[in-house]
Design an enzyme around this catalytic site. Sequence first.
Site, PDB file in Angstrom:
ATOM      1  N   GLU A 197      43.050  27.315  25.623  1.00 44.86           N
ATOM      2  CA  GLU A 197      43.525  28.511  26.123  1.00 44.86           C
ATOM      3  C   GLU A 197      43.616  29.460  24.849  1.00 44.86           C
ATOM      4  O   GLU A 197      44.270  29.242  24.034  1.00 44.86           O
ATOM      5  CB  GLU A 197      44.761  28.344  26.802  1.00 44.86           C
ATOM      6  CG  GLU A 197      45.476  29.631  27.282  1.00 44.86           C
ATOM      7  CD  GLU A 197      44.586  30.252  28.173  1.00 44.86           C
ATOM      8  OE1 GLU A 197      44.220  29.998  29.348  1.00 44.86           O
ATOM      9  OE2 GLU A 197      44.341  31.454  27.865  1.00 44.86           O
TER      10      GLU A 197
ATOM     11  N   ARG B 187      45.046  32.618  25.448  1.00 44.01           N
ATOM     12  CA  ARG B 187      46.068  33.500  25.532  1.00 44.01           C
ATOM     13  C   ARG B 187      47.242  32.809  25.024  1.00 44.01           C
ATOM     14  O   ARG B 187      47.179  31.175  24.788  1.00 44.01           O
ATOM     15  CB  ARG B 187      46.609  33.425  27.064  1.00 44.01           C
ATOM     16  CG  ARG B 187      46.532  34.703  27.650  1.00 44.01           C
ATOM     17  CD  ARG B 187      46.984  34.604  28.874  1.00 44.01           C
ATOM     18  NE  ARG B 187      45.566  35.025  30.148  1.00 44.01           N
ATOM     19  CZ  ARG B 187      45.727  36.294  30.402  1.00 44.01           C
ATOM     20  NH1 ARG B 187      46.585  37.264  29.913  1.00 44.01           N
ATOM     21  NH2 ARG B 187      44.691  36.654  30.983  1.00 44.01           N
TER      22      ARG B 187
ATOM     23  N   GLY C 246      46.509  31.556  33.090  1.00 47.43           N
ATOM     24  CA  GLY C 246      45.286  32.590  33.146  1.00 47.43           C
ATOM     25  C   GLY C 246      45.859  33.951  33.785  1.00 47.43           C
ATOM     26  O   GLY C 246      46.936  34.122  33.739  1.00 47.43           O
TER      27      GLY C 246
ATOM     28  N   LYS D  46      53.406  39.522  42.996  1.00 47.37           N
ATOM     29  CA  LYS D  46      54.142  39.074  44.163  1.00 47.37           C
ATOM     30  C   LYS D  46      55.750  39.648  43.818  1.00 47.37           C
ATOM     31  O   LYS D  46      56.356  39.729  44.821  1.00 47.37           O
ATOM     32  CB  LYS D  46      53.893  37.517  44.323  1.00 47.37           C
ATOM     33  CG  LYS D  46      52.884  37.452  45.552  1.00 47.37           C
ATOM     34  CD  LYS D  46      51.567  37.550  45.204  1.00 47.37           C
ATOM     35  CE  LYS D  46      50.803  38.709  45.456  1.00 47.37           C
ATOM     36  NZ  LYS D  46      49.450  38.973  45.120  1.00 47.37           N
TER      37      LYS D  46
ATOM     38  N   GLU E  63      47.579  46.050  47.503  1.00 45.96           N
ATOM     39  CA  GLU E  63      48.772  45.354  46.854  1.00 45.96           C
ATOM     40  C   GLU E  63      49.488  46.409  46.226  1.00 45.96           C
ATOM     41  O   GLU E  63      50.659  46.416  46.438  1.00 45.96           O
ATOM     42  CB  GLU E  63      48.527  44.272  46.468  1.00 45.96           C
ATOM     43  CG  GLU E  63      48.085  43.100  47.553  1.00 45.96           C
ATOM     44  CD  GLU E  63      48.091  41.671  47.138  1.00 45.96           C
ATOM     45  OE1 GLU E  63      47.643  40.798  47.892  1.00 45.96           O
ATOM     46  OE2 GLU E  63      48.269  41.188  45.854  1.00 45.96           O
TER      47      GLU E  63
ATOM     48  N   HIS F 154      60.942  27.936  69.220  1.00 49.85           N
ATOM     49  CA  HIS F 154      61.322  29.045  69.456  1.00 49.85           C
ATOM     50  C   HIS F 154      62.818  29.317  69.006  1.00 49.85           C
ATOM     51  O   HIS F 154      63.777  28.619  69.272  1.00 49.85           O
ATOM     52  CB  HIS F 154      61.422  28.996  71.162  1.00 49.85           C
ATOM     53  CG  HIS F 154      61.985  30.469  71.895  1.00 49.85           C
ATOM     54  ND1 HIS F 154      61.374  31.579  71.630  1.00 49.85           N
ATOM     55  CD2 HIS F 154      63.086  30.794  72.247  1.00 49.85           C
ATOM     56  CE1 HIS F 154      62.075  32.618  72.313  1.00 49.85           C
ATOM     57  NE2 HIS F 154      63.050  31.931  72.554  1.00 49.85           N
TER      58      HIS F 154
HETATM   59  P1  NAI Z   1      37.520  43.660  45.757  1.00 46.38           P
HETATM   60  O1  NAI Z   1      36.106  43.356  45.774  1.00 46.38           O
HETATM   61  O2  NAI Z   1      38.543  43.318  46.787  1.00 46.38           O
HETATM   62  O3  NAI Z   1      37.720  45.518  46.335  1.00 46.38           O
HETATM   63  C1  NAI Z   1      37.002  46.400  45.500  1.00 46.38           C
HETATM   64  C2  NAI Z   1      36.741  47.495  46.400  1.00 46.38           C
HETATM   65  O4  NAI Z   1      36.474  48.709  45.418  1.00 46.38           O
HETATM   66  C3  NAI Z   1      35.712  47.292  47.569  1.00 46.38           C
HETATM   67  O5  NAI Z   1      36.065  47.648  48.642  1.00 46.38           O
HETATM   68  C4  NAI Z   1      34.668  48.209  47.108  1.00 46.38           C
HETATM   69  O6  NAI Z   1      33.827  48.798  48.122  1.00 46.38           O
HETATM   70  C5  NAI Z   1      35.312  49.421  46.116  1.00 46.38           C
HETATM   71  N1  NAI Z   1      34.364  49.980  45.191  1.00 46.38           N
HETATM   72  C6  NAI Z   1      33.508  49.929  44.412  1.00 46.38           C
HETATM   73  N2  NAI Z   1      32.899  50.788  43.721  1.00 46.38           N
HETATM   74  C7  NAI Z   1      33.691  51.822  44.135  1.00 46.38           C
HETATM   75  C8  NAI Z   1      33.465  53.288  43.908  1.00 46.38           C
HETATM   76  N3  NAI Z   1      32.542  53.731  43.017  1.00 46.38           N
HETATM   77  N4  NAI Z   1      34.063  54.105  44.744  1.00 46.38           N
HETATM   78  C9  NAI Z   1      35.010  53.761  45.654  1.00 46.38           C
HETATM   79  N5  NAI Z   1      35.181  52.508  46.068  1.00 46.38           N
HETATM   80  C10 NAI Z   1      34.583  51.563  45.109  1.00 46.38           C
HETATM   81  O7  NAI Z   1      38.287  43.824  44.562  1.00 46.38           O
HETATM   82  P2  NAI Z   1      39.808  43.993  43.718  1.00 46.38           P
HETATM   83  O8  NAI Z   1      40.812  44.497  44.734  1.00 46.38           O
HETATM   84  O9  NAI Z   1      39.577  44.519  42.672  1.00 46.38           O
HETATM   85  O10 NAI Z   1      40.110  42.496  43.577  1.00 46.38           O
HETATM   86  C11 NAI Z   1      39.313  41.646  42.665  1.00 46.38           C
HETATM   87  C12 NAI Z   1      39.342  40.233  42.958  1.00 46.38           C
HETATM   88  O11 NAI Z   1      40.625  39.624  42.996  1.00 46.38           O
HETATM   89  C13 NAI Z   1      38.873  39.953  44.468  1.00 46.38           C
HETATM   90  O12 NAI Z   1      37.930  39.116  44.502  1.00 46.38           O
HETATM   91  C14 NAI Z   1      39.998  39.380  45.209  1.00 46.38           C
HETATM   92  O13 NAI Z   1      39.856  38.674  46.216  1.00 46.38           O
HETATM   93  C15 NAI Z   1      40.912  38.937  44.094  1.00 46.38           C
HETATM   94  N6  NAI Z   1      42.406  39.140  44.524  1.00 46.38           N
HETATM   95  C16 NAI Z   1      42.807  38.678  45.399  1.00 46.38           C
HETATM   96  C17 NAI Z   1      44.189  38.861  45.874  1.00 46.38           C
HETATM   97  C18 NAI Z   1      44.832  37.931  46.961  1.00 46.38           C
HETATM   98  O14 NAI Z   1      44.205  37.189  47.345  1.00 46.38           O
HETATM   99  N7  NAI Z   1      46.105  38.394  47.556  1.00 46.38           N
HETATM  100  C19 NAI Z   1      44.971  39.524  45.026  1.00 46.38           C
HETATM  101  C20 NAI Z   1      44.594  40.271  44.104  1.00 46.38           C
HETATM  102  C21 NAI Z   1      43.194  40.141  43.889  1.00 46.38           C
END
Ligand code: NAI
Length: 468
Positions: free
Chosen positions: A32, A34, A39, A50, A189, A447
Amino acid sequence: MSYDVIVIGSGPGGYVCAIKAAQLGMKVAVVEKRATYGGTCLNIGCIPSKALLHASEVFHHAAHGMADLGVEVGAPTLNLPKMMAHKDATVKSNVEGVAFLFKKNKIDGIQGTGKILGAGKVEVTNDAGEVQVLETKNIVIATGSDVAGIPGVAVEIDEKIIVSSTGGIALDKVPAKMIVVGGGVIGLELGSVWSRLGAKVTVVEYLDTILGGMDGEVSKQFQRILAKQGMEFNLGAKVTGVVKSGDGAKVTFEPVKGGEAQTLDADVVLVATGRKPYTAGLGLEESGVALDNRGRVEIDGHYRTNVAGIYAIGDVVKGPMLAHKAEDEGVALAEILAGQHGHVNYEVIPGVVYTQPEVASVGKTEEELKAAGVTYKVGKFPFTANGRARAMQAMDGFVKVLADKDTDRVLGVHIIGLGAGEMIHEAAVLMEFGGSSEDLGRTCHAHPTMSEAVKEAALATFFKPLHM
Ligand code: NAI
């Protein structure tokens, strides 16, 4: 010293794989770079976000949700340094937890940057520049992902004014105006966190919907809920420039369908346009490990790369970039390495957005079923008709169940609502067992609980709900 397994990367994929492999009797090391284990997820992702989501939600609730319940506390005061200290303490206890688990399972944690020299050999360079070469039967690449930036746009992320999620969880004051580029999970978020703390948040999203890929009905209603909370949305808008300007930044975007570009000012811009697999400096080219056309380590159904003895899991390979998907792959791979039959059911991986209300889903969306030509039936139940939701003033949202029209097998469940991220798991268990909406609807639910809405939506799928 020679190992059975060396895992490179100690995120949820890597550390879980290491623990499982050690539990199955293997001699394991984790490399690792870091200073702490865990990670992105534990250090700068899931866990700290969160902590802030919870704390900001409590703040917002104190200001807006308590007086109606007869609890009058006056306007709450924000102590941001203390909120950040809560976040940091949460991270610390979690990363220390992983260190404890390594010790307990006799896993060697090796600080430094790992580079694969070829099958069976990993070179580790620590922060002091000292180099050692470790030998092993198997190498697991679990190096995760990194901020992707905006495709085709040069943006200088300084983590103060133009921030990724890393800076977005560490601002030292609440920005008056925040622009979020990308209406995906991170944008919504972290946008929620700062919006609750007082920022005016504007989301600029390329697609016509937020949370692209989610069930269309869910993302539409969710957007309405967030708009009611004060978030603004520019959808179908492509960001073409983010530049610093004075103490803030300017974001330029244009309609995807064509038209006038516009520029908005902000104190802070959060770039949340996705993540990319992290493979830099890993020696993949030198050791001949192949990548796919999207820069991910290519694997077969058993996590094997094209080089014998080298495997990969988590964000660095195909599939959703989710901590729990990586964890399950880590377990499956450790079992495979131990000669067992490890397996992940990719059809049943829940996804949760930890806003308020939460959004949770598992299985297929209506759009996916339509595209696949599957005939299906839909059952829905709103939280406005749930007694517990009324008692808690948590009536936003609904449960939606999708089941095969002929067999009644549940194919997808989608929930917006308080605690959706917990409720989704009864649907996941049901789907793992190939259950039907009738199975779910006939299961006795306590319930009064929010989960009764899941039962009612299932009843609505195979016959009729009772309380509507
Ligand atoms: P994301 O892929 O969920 O969303 C990125 C968004 O940016 C998309 O809707 C896309 O259309 C938009 N985008 C791209 N280029 C653009 C532009 N030039 N102008 C305007 N909009 C544009 O990616 P995000 O939110 O960065 O998350 C990254 C990863 O981390 C994801 O795979 C996500 O699933 C994961 N993650 C999961 C969480 C959870 O499960 N609660 C929390 C945080 C992240």
